[in-house]
Motif scaffolding. Structure first.
Motif, PDB file in Angstrom:
ATOM      1  N   GLU A 106       0.889  -1.288   0.169  1.00  0.00           N
ATOM      2  CA  GLU A 106      -0.181  -0.055   0.177  1.00  0.00           C
ATOM      3  C   GLU A 106       0.772   1.267   0.070  1.00  0.00           C
ATOM      4  N   VAL A 107       1.900   1.183   0.590  1.00  0.00           N
ATOM      5  CA  VAL A 107       2.846   2.375   0.583  1.00  0.00           C
ATOM      6  C   VAL A 107       3.582   2.424  -0.525  1.00  0.00           C
ATOM      7  N   PHE A 108       3.942   1.357  -1.153  1.00  0.00           N
ATOM      8  CA  PHE A 108       4.537   1.224  -2.537  1.00  0.00           C
ATOM      9  C   PHE A 108       3.323   2.186  -3.635  1.00  0.00           C
ATOM     10  N   TYR A 109       2.320   1.757  -3.443  1.00  0.00           N
ATOM     11  CA  TYR A 109       1.113   2.105  -4.262  1.00  0.00           C
ATOM     12  C   TYR A 109       1.141   3.646  -4.210  1.00  0.00           C
ATOM     13  N   GLU A 110       1.115   4.003  -3.194  1.00  0.00           N
ATOM     14  CA  GLU A 110       1.233   5.502  -2.923  1.00  0.00           C
ATOM     15  C   GLU A 110       2.088   6.480  -3.484  1.00  0.00           C
ATOM     16  N   VAL A 111       3.274   5.707  -3.307  1.00  0.00           N
ATOM     17  CA  VAL A 111       4.576   6.711  -3.931  1.00  0.00           C
ATOM     18  C   VAL A 111       5.063   6.355  -5.031  1.00  0.00           C
ATOM     19  N   ALA A 112       5.176   4.897  -5.811  1.00  0.00           N
ATOM     20  CA  ALA A 112       5.893   4.386  -6.668  1.00  0.00           C
ATOM     21  C   ALA A 112       5.719   5.609  -8.032  1.00  0.00           C
ATOM     22  N   ALA A 113       6.777   5.417  -8.915  1.00  0.00           N
ATOM     23  CA  ALA A 113       6.622   6.071 -10.034  1.00  0.00           C
ATOM     24  C   ALA A 113       5.817   5.425 -11.060  1.00  0.00           C
ATOM     25  N   GLN A 114       4.976   5.786 -12.020  1.00  0.00           N
ATOM     26  CA  GLN A 114       4.568   4.960 -13.099  1.00  0.00           C
ATOM     27  C   GLN A 114       5.464   4.213 -13.852  1.00  0.00           C
ATOM     28  N   GLY A 115       4.941   2.799 -13.960  1.00  0.00           N
ATOM     29  CA  GLY A 115       5.921   1.792 -14.708  1.00  0.00           C
ATOM     30  C   GLY A 115       6.757   0.939 -13.601  1.00  0.00           C
ATOM     31  N   ALA A 116       6.348   1.351 -12.398  1.00  0.00           N
ATOM     32  CA  ALA A 116       6.945   0.422 -11.262  1.00  0.00           C
ATOM     33  C   ALA A 116       6.481  -0.949 -11.209  1.00  0.00           C
ATOM     34  N   ALA A 117       7.244  -1.716 -10.521  1.00  0.00           N
ATOM     35  CA  ALA A 117       6.378  -3.230 -10.132  1.00  0.00           C
ATOM     36  C   ALA A 117       6.902  -3.792  -8.927  1.00  0.00           C
ATOM     37  N   ILE A 118       6.057  -4.308  -8.401  1.00  0.00           N
ATOM     38  CA  ILE A 118       6.413  -4.989  -7.103  1.00  0.00           C
ATOM     39  C   ILE A 118       6.192  -6.588  -7.172  1.00  0.00           C
ATOM     40  N   VAL A 119       6.870  -7.338  -6.795  1.00  0.00           N
ATOM     41  CA  VAL A 119       6.725  -8.713  -6.601  1.00  0.00           C
ATOM     42  C   VAL A 119       6.809  -9.051  -5.164  1.00  0.00           C
ATOM     43  N   ASN A 120       5.797 -10.008  -4.580  1.00  0.00           N
ATOM     44  CA  ASN A 120       5.618 -10.585  -3.368  1.00  0.00           C
ATOM     45  C   ASN A 120       5.823 -11.989  -3.239  1.00  0.00           C
ATOM     46  N   VAL A 121       6.591 -12.321  -2.223  1.00  0.00           N
ATOM     47  CA  VAL A 121       7.211 -13.852  -2.087  1.00  0.00           C
ATOM     48  C   VAL A 121       5.820 -14.469  -1.366  1.00  0.00           C
ATOM     49  N   ALA A 122       5.256 -15.287  -1.893  1.00  0.00           N
ATOM     50  CA  ALA A 122       4.212 -16.252  -1.533  1.00  0.00           C
ATOM     51  C   ALA A 122       4.949 -17.473  -1.047  1.00  0.00           C
ATOM     52  N   SER A 123       4.290 -18.810  -1.415  1.00  0.00           N
ATOM     53  CA  SER A 123       4.907 -19.959  -1.029  1.00  0.00           C
ATOM     54  C   SER A 123       4.015 -21.208  -1.559  1.00  0.00           C
ATOM     55  N   MET A 124       4.564 -22.201  -2.060  1.00  0.00           N
ATOM     56  CA  MET A 124       4.029 -23.415  -2.223  1.00  0.00           C
ATOM     57  C   MET A 124       2.861 -23.671  -1.390  1.00  0.00           C
ATOM     58  N   ALA A 125       3.061 -23.431  -0.057  1.00  0.00           N
ATOM     59  CA  ALA A 125       2.022 -23.734   1.094  1.00  0.00           C
ATOM     60  C   ALA A 125       0.839 -23.292   0.667  1.00  0.00           C
ATOM     61  N   ALA A 126       0.669 -22.236  -0.143  1.00  0.00           N
ATOM     62  CA  ALA A 126      -0.618 -21.743  -0.450  1.00  0.00           C
ATOM     63  C   ALA A 126      -1.345 -22.605  -1.410  1.00  0.00           C
ATOM     64  N   HIS A 127      -0.496 -23.466  -2.325  1.00  0.00           N
ATOM     65  CA  HIS A 127      -1.109 -24.132  -3.248  1.00  0.00           C
ATOM     66  C   HIS A 127      -1.392 -25.486  -2.788  1.00  0.00           C
ATOM     67  N   LEU A 128      -0.957 -25.810  -1.669  1.00  0.00           N
ATOM     68  CA  LEU A 128      -1.048 -27.095  -0.911  1.00  0.00           C
ATOM     69  C   LEU A 128      -2.323 -26.956   0.086  1.00  0.00           C
ATOM     70  N   LEU A 129      -2.769 -25.883   0.280  1.00  0.00           N
ATOM     71  CA  LEU A 129      -3.763 -25.667   1.210  1.00  0.00           C
ATOM     72  C   LEU A 129      -5.076 -25.996   0.917  1.00  0.00           C
ATOM     73  N   PRO A 130      -5.947 -26.812   1.225  1.00  0.00           N
ATOM     74  CA  PRO A 130      -7.347 -27.113   0.711  1.00  0.00           C
ATOM     75  C   PRO A 130      -7.894 -25.691   0.544  1.00  0.00           C
ATOM     76  N   GLU A 131      -8.852 -25.713  -0.496  1.00  0.00           N
ATOM     77  CA  GLU A 131      -9.551 -24.448  -0.950  1.00  0.00           C
ATOM     78  C   GLU A 131     -10.553 -23.871   0.289  1.00  0.00           C
ATOM     79  N   GLU A 132     -11.067 -24.977   0.912  1.00  0.00           N
ATOM     80  CA  GLU A 132     -12.044 -24.788   1.846  1.00  0.00           C
ATOM     81  C   GLU A 132     -11.440 -24.384   3.420  1.00  0.00           C
ATOM     82  N   MET A 133     -10.088 -24.402   3.296  1.00  0.00           N
ATOM     83  CA  MET A 133      -9.520 -23.753   4.491  1.00  0.00           C
ATOM     84  C   MET A 133      -9.141 -22.447   4.440  1.00  0.00           C
TER      85      MET A 133
END
Length: 274
Positions: A106-133
């Motif tokens: 959200e801070v990046f969204y407020e201050v970044a220059a046009q054309g900027a990019a952000i990559v967030n590190v998630a995890s394969m754990a998110a893919h292994l968790l059952p959808e209903e959880m």
């Protein structure tokens, strides 16, 4: 042009700094000052500014970006700061991984220059968790009411056996990172910004090895590529995601896990067919 790397004192963050730092100044942030100093020493030949910052503290994140902007326009962020299940209780894991992601993005969204990019590190754990959880219907609260969000997430973790709560919090928090990076893509694009998440598998870092001792190592042995991933293999992908060469890439998650999720799902399919 400046790149901000959170969680930059070790593992994937430090490896990515070595890649991006060849082309532009890097602001390295981490919550642990002594590790940050060690990382700055490793990167002494590059243009690196080290700033201690706790990503769960919105004011500290604002200050981080103000200092980065004082060096030059912030054109990329690699948000690698996060904690694993062995590093704290469920609330600490959720607060660091989910609220930390909201603060940085959200801070990046407020201050970044046009054309900027952000990559967030998630995890394969998110893919292994059952959808209903995955309590995705409560995820938007993270941007509106932190306490209500954390209470809702605690409601998912607390019914679990005590020894599983941090692990569930980790998987749910990383599912949140995936959700956020997808759900906010259109809003970010309205300001000319890109947002992506990357889901690593078991990576040969200090944090990764901590989880190996807690049982994650078994997944590596059974993967399509039965070895640990190298931080450098993640670094090149993370650097690409925020580069101009990836200008069409936004709102998606890239799973880079040595085929663990593919192997787990195929085995489950075969088992269900007896």
């Amino acid at each position: 042009m400046v790149s901000v790397i959170t969680g930059g004192a070790g593992g994937m963050g430090l490896a990515t700094a070595k890649v991006i730092g060849r082309e532009q100044p890097v602001v390295l942030c981490d919550v642990r000052a002594e590790r940050l100093d060690a990382a700055a020493t490793v990167l002494k030949d590059l243009d690196v500014t080290a700033i201690t910052c706790d990503v769960t503290d919105r004011d500290a994140v604002v200050k981080l970006f103000e200092e980065a902007a004082g060096i030059g326009p912030v054109t990329s962020v690699i948000h690698a700061a996060g904690v694993s299940p062995s590093m704290g209780d469920a609330d600490y894991v959720m607060r660091t991984n989910a609220i930390g992601t909201v603060n940085v993005n959200e801070v990046f969204y407020e201050v970044a220059a046009q054309g900027a990019a952000i990559v967030n590190v998630a995890s394969m754990a998110a893919h292994l968790l059952p959808e209903e959880m995955i309590p995705a219907d409560r995820f938007p609260e993270a941007m509106q009411d932190t306490n209500a969000f954390l209470a809702a997430m605690a409601g998912v973790c607390e019914p679990m056996p005590a020894e599983l709560r941090s692990g569930i919090a980790y998987a749910v928090s990383k599912a949140f990172v995936r959700w956020y990076s997808s759900s906010q893509a259109e809003r970010f694009n309205g300001r000319g910004l890109r947002i992506v998440s990357v889901s690593p598998g078991s990576i040969d870092t200090e944090m990764g090895r901590l989880e190996a001792e807690a049982g994650a190592g078994a997944l590596v042995a059974d993967a399509a590529v039965p070895r640990w991933g190298e931080p450098e293999e993640m670094a090149d992908l993370l650097a690409f995601c925020v580069s101009d060469r990836a200008g069409y890439l936004t709102g998606t998650d890239i799973l880079n896990d040595g085929g663990v999720v593919a192997s787990v799902r195929e085995r489950a399919r075969l088992a269900s067919h007896g």
